[in-house]
Design a protein around this motif. Structure first.
Motif, short mmCIF file in Angstrom:
data_model
loop_
_atom_site.label_atom_id
_atom_site.label_comp_id
_atom_site.label_asym_id
_atom_site.label_seq_id
_atom_site.Cartn_x
_atom_site.Cartn_y
_atom_site.Cartn_z
N ILE A 130 -3.19 43.93 22.93
CA ILE A 130 -2.42 42.74 22.57
C ILE A 130 -3.20 41.83 21.61
O ILE A 130 -2.67 41.40 20.60
CB ILE A 130 -2.03 41.94 23.85
CG1 ILE A 130 -1.29 42.84 24.84
CG2 ILE A 130 -1.21 40.70 23.49
CD1 ILE A 130 0.01 43.40 24.35
N PRO A 133 -4.99 43.71 17.79
CA PRO A 133 -4.10 44.00 16.66
C PRO A 133 -3.59 42.74 15.95
O PRO A 133 -3.29 42.78 14.76
CB PRO A 133 -2.92 44.74 17.30
CG PRO A 133 -3.38 45.16 18.65
CD PRO A 133 -4.47 44.23 19.05
N GLN A 134 -3.50 41.64 16.68
CA GLN A 134 -3.03 40.40 16.06
C GLN A 134 -4.20 39.59 15.53
O GLN A 134 -4.08 38.89 14.52
CB GLN A 134 -2.24 39.57 17.06
CG GLN A 134 -0.99 40.28 17.54
CD GLN A 134 -0.19 39.43 18.50
OE1 GLN A 134 0.37 38.42 18.10
NE2 GLN A 134 -0.13 39.82 19.75
N ARG A 137 -5.29 40.63 12.06
CA ARG A 137 -4.30 40.26 11.06
C ARG A 137 -4.36 38.77 10.76
O ARG A 137 -4.30 38.35 9.61
CB ARG A 137 -2.90 40.62 11.54
CG ARG A 137 -2.66 42.11 11.48
CD ARG A 137 -1.41 42.50 12.23
NE ARG A 137 -1.44 43.93 12.52
CZ ARG A 137 -0.75 44.52 13.47
NH1 ARG A 137 0.03 43.80 14.25
NH2 ARG A 137 -0.83 45.81 13.65
#
Lengths: 217, 282
Positions: A130, A133-134, A137
């Motif tokens: 969770i 990956p964010q 970015r």
């Protein structure tokens, strides 16, 4: 400027690129690790990392390079110029990456973390599936910005005898008494390298925005 | 506060018989059994001695004014909030604290807590979908990465669940492309994918535009009729009246009144509940 000089500059450019890539590649995971350790708020370790990061961030890269090259041997760690340069750049960028990741972690939406916990995701899984990956970015912009700073910081390691673009250009200029062509070439080389980085960032950001719809800074 | 010596006080909940707190799950164990839940922030008590038993298949709506502690209580049931004291059993099994070696309760470690939470799913007011995953990705995340179900199986079930909430065609959409009502229906599918013994709803329609409230309530109504055990914190009085088996009314961190929807809405016996309902009648 002769053909040989051009080759010398290109060889120096590969050194610059190699040092930057190595420093960035090593610095990213170290910076992330430090940020995670700090977010765990462990009593003594937290202050220790905070102090170390502040120290390294405050030190000019030249100073850090001299420290690594001349002081670490006193502690039994003797490094050749290139490895010493990699260590220097890694330390420097890891400290800045740590702060970037720390900001990203602090800004991470709490409700998403809560939902992950409520659904039984254990901390490690939650981070991997969770958060990470964010996080990367969201941190992409500041990270690429930091990467360009590393690249532009590479001339600092010339002080320990590494011949990278700027050093090579200086030598050529001194031999030919015509500093303009080599330094112009050096500038073009730096611009090309940084353009690749920034292009990559734009490309990734556009993809992220298209797919996930959240803006990245 | 020992788990094996829980006292079930008369009148404290549903179907009390004093032997419901057995350490292993039995078919008729309450889906949830909360005892003497207290919560204080600093010196402020927000929950005072709340007891609640919910039988399998039952739908309980928790009503109450803002700040009455209803959301905090709901969050204590899956230990997102740690009660200051009290015990919660989910399907007969403790969550949050376990009996320690010396017989005194000790906090669960991360692994134990995660395992306990697989028995209860929660639907949040603000959806709390994971934006980097598609609707289907959100639904299968926990079944695959927590329960270890084979991905293909989880995907097939996930598609069925999305179909059930009317979102079969949006399976590959990312959350930002969905409306609020659609997001909440994805969140409900995500909750169901865990095949939970108990489903908690934390004001599931409070963040929705009025025209989207209906589609979410319709899904919840279906679930309740289908025998899903649910606890719903809500301000939707009509829904509570129609769907709940039992109403629990909280005010000031206490259970003020509890009863069937019919009794609660037509002849509330406390002055607090009467005042609360009068505001909605207007």
């Amino acid at each position: 400027m002769t053909f040989d000089d051009v080759l010398t500059l290109l060889a120096a450019a590969s050194i610059t690129l190699g040092l930057s890539v190595a420093g960035i590649a090593l610095g990213l995971p170290i910076g992330l690790g430090l940020a995670l350790l700090r977010s765990a708020r462990l009593p003594v370790l937290d202050q220790a990392i905070a102090a170390l990061v502040s120290l390294v961030r405050a030190a000019p890269i030249v100073t850090l390079a001299l420290f690594v090259f001349f002081v670490l041997p006193e502690a039994g760690l003797e490094l050749a110029p290139i490895p010493a340069a990699v260590v220097t750049l890694t330390l420097n960028t890891a400290a800045f990456d740590c702060e970037i990741f720390r900001a990203g972690l602090a800004a991470f939406p709490r409700d998403q973390l809560e939902a992950a916990s409520a659904y039984g995701l254990r901390p490690a899984t939650r981070f991997r599936r969770i958060v990470l990956p964010q996080l990367w970015r969201a941190s992409l912009g500041p990270l690429v910005s930091e990467m360009t700073i590393v690249l532009k910081g590479t001339p600092a390691v010339a002080v320990i005898g590494v011949v990278e673009i700027t050093r090579a250009a200086g030598r050529i200029g001194a031999q030919t008494y015509e500093p303009l062509p080599p330094f112009l070439a050096a500038t073009v080389l730096y611009t090309a390298l940084i353009a690749v980085l920034v292009r990559g960032q734009r490309f990734a950001e556009a993809r992220i925005a298209r797919r996930y719809g959240y803006a990245v800074s | 506060m020992r788990i094996d010596s829980l006292e079930h006080r008369p009148g404290s909940g549903f179907r009390d018989d004093g032997r419901r707190a057995a350490p292993d799950a039995s078919p008729d164990a309450p889906a949830v059994s909360a005892r003497r839940i207290c919560k204080a922030y600093g010196g402020t008590e927000v929950l005072r001695d709340i007891d609640l038993d919910v039988a399998p298949g039952e739908t309980v709506c928790i009503l109450g004014p803002s700040g009455s502690g209803k959301s905090t209580f709901l969050r204590c049931l899956n230990w997102l909030e740690e009660p200051s004291s009290g015990t919660v059993l989910l399907d007969g099994q403790p969550i949050g604290r376990l009996p320690g070696r010396d017989g005194r309760p000790r906090p669960m470690n991360a692994r134990e807590l995660a395992a306990a939470r697989t028995r209860v799913s929660m639907v949040f007011q603000h959806f709390a979908l994971w934006p980097h995953l598609t609707a289907l990705g959100n639904v299968v995340e926990a079944p695959v990465h927590v329960l270890g179900r084979p991905r293909s199986e989880a995907l097939a079930e996930g598609r069925r669940l999305l179909e059930r909430v009317g979102l079969a065609e949006r399976a590959d959409a990312y959350p930002h492309t969905l409306s609020g009502g659609q997001k909440q229906r994805v969140a409900i599918s995500r909750a169901l994918a865990m095949r939970p013994k108990l489903l908690l709803f934390a004001e599931p329609t409070s963040a929705l535009d009025p025209e989207m409230v209906g589609e979410v309530l319709a899904v919840m109504r279906d679930l309740a009729r289908g025998g899903q055990t649910m606890i719903v914190v809500t301000h939707e009085m009509a829904f509570a009246r129609e769907v709940a088996d039992r109403i629990v009314f909280l005010d000031g961190g206490r259970v003020v009144e509890t009863g069937t929807p019919d009794a609660f809405f037509t002849r509330p016996h406390t002055e607090r509940a009467q005042r609360f309902l009068a505001r909605y009648a207007r």
